[in-house]
Enzyme design. Structure first.
Site, PDB file in Angstrom:
ATOM      1  CE  LYS A   1       0.207   2.715  -5.536  1.00 32.70           C
ATOM      2  NZ  LYS A   1      -0.711   3.786  -5.977  1.00 32.70           N
TER       3      LYS A   1
HETATM    4  O1  G3P Z   1      -2.794   6.075  -4.991  1.00 34.06           O
HETATM    5  C1  G3P Z   1      -3.368   5.570  -3.853  1.00 34.06           C
HETATM    6  C2  G3P Z   1      -4.062   6.548  -2.939  1.00 34.06           C
HETATM    7  O2  G3P Z   1      -3.480   7.787  -3.019  1.00 34.06           O
HETATM    8  C3  G3P Z   1      -5.549   6.540  -3.048  1.00 34.06           C
HETATM    9  O3  G3P Z   1      -6.143   7.682  -2.524  1.00 34.06           O
HETATM   10  O4  G3P Z   1      -8.083   9.177  -2.426  1.00 34.06           O
HETATM   11  O5  G3P Z   1      -8.418   6.814  -3.183  1.00 34.06           O
HETATM   12  O6  G3P Z   1      -7.920   7.314  -0.791  1.00 34.06           O
HETATM   13  P1  G3P Z   1      -7.733   7.745  -2.208  1.00 34.06           P
END
Ligand code: G3P
Length: 219
Positions: free
Chosen positions: A88
């Site tokens: 990633k």
């Molecule tokens: O994995 C990255 C993404 O899904 C992060 O989500 O909830 O931190 O905005 P969030």
């Protein structure tokens, strides 16, 4: 549509895997830190554990560096852990260069922190296997996360781009259903949103009645 779980928590990954619906796992430095995973060797061992929990699944492991040469060395090490690992990489000039290098070496990548269709197009052009648009964080700032999925889907379809749209930053069931309607290839969601898909009050009421009537039948 494939289902990934967005967590580094081994118990939650095991729960989703036991549901029989899991195709992969996404992690990021924030999710790893939340689990208290620190130190180079512990981080690598944690990724190995995740791979073992989801045999054959795609497991995104994020580079910590932000410059090209360190991203590439880190990504090569991560990819060497297990064939399931997808490296990633955040979108940036250095990130694009790294994605191209990984592509040329046959290493799959997931380009993360994507907030515009233009960024998604660049990531695809560089050879990313997945792009991760962040729906929830766009909605948080009064933008429209699902509209971004629609735009990326249209652009990728216009040019038969094979890069997978991996909808991330999912907050709730409506995001997941919306992504499915718009043709996202993958959603990565927290366990709460995945389990939320099961819930309907009419199902609960109906099951309660069936159980009551079943008890009458076995008297
Ligand atoms: O994995 C990255 C993404 O899904 C992060 O989500 O909830 O931190 O905005 P969030």
């Amino acid at each position: 549509m494939k289902f990934f779980i967005d967590t580094a928590n081994l118990d939650q990954i095991a729960q989703a895997q036991a549901m029989g619906i899991l195709d992969g796992v996404t992690t990021n430095p924030s999710l790893m830190a939340k689990e208290g995973i620190t130190g180079h060797d512990n981080i690598l061992e944690h990724y190995r554990k995740i791979c073992r929990l989801v045999p054959g699944g795609a497991i995104s492991a994020e580079v910590l560096a932000t410059d090209y040469s360190h991203m590439v060395s880190e990504g090569r090490e991560l990819a060497g852990l297990d064939p399931q690992i997808v490296v990633k990489v955040p979108i940036s000039e250095d990130g694009l260069r790294a994605i191209k290098t990984f592509h040329d070496e046959g290493i799959q990548t997931n380009c993360t922190l994507v907030f515009s269709a233009a960024q998604a197009l660049l990531a695809a052009k560089a050879g990313a296997r997945y792009v991760s648009p962040f729906l929830g964080r766009l909605d948080d700032i009064d933008s429209d996360g699902l509209e971004l999925i629609r735009q990326i889907r249209q652009i990728f379809d216009n040019y038969a781009i094979e890069t997978r749209i991996l909808a991330a930053s999912i907050r709730h069931v409506k995001h997941i259903t919306g992504c499915a309607l718009l043709g996202a290839d993958v959603v990565t969601a927290p366990l709460s949103a995945i389990k939320g898909m099961l819930v309907h009050p009419l199902t609960e009421n109906g099951l309660k009645k069936f159980v009551e009537d079943a008890a009458k039948m076995t008297k």
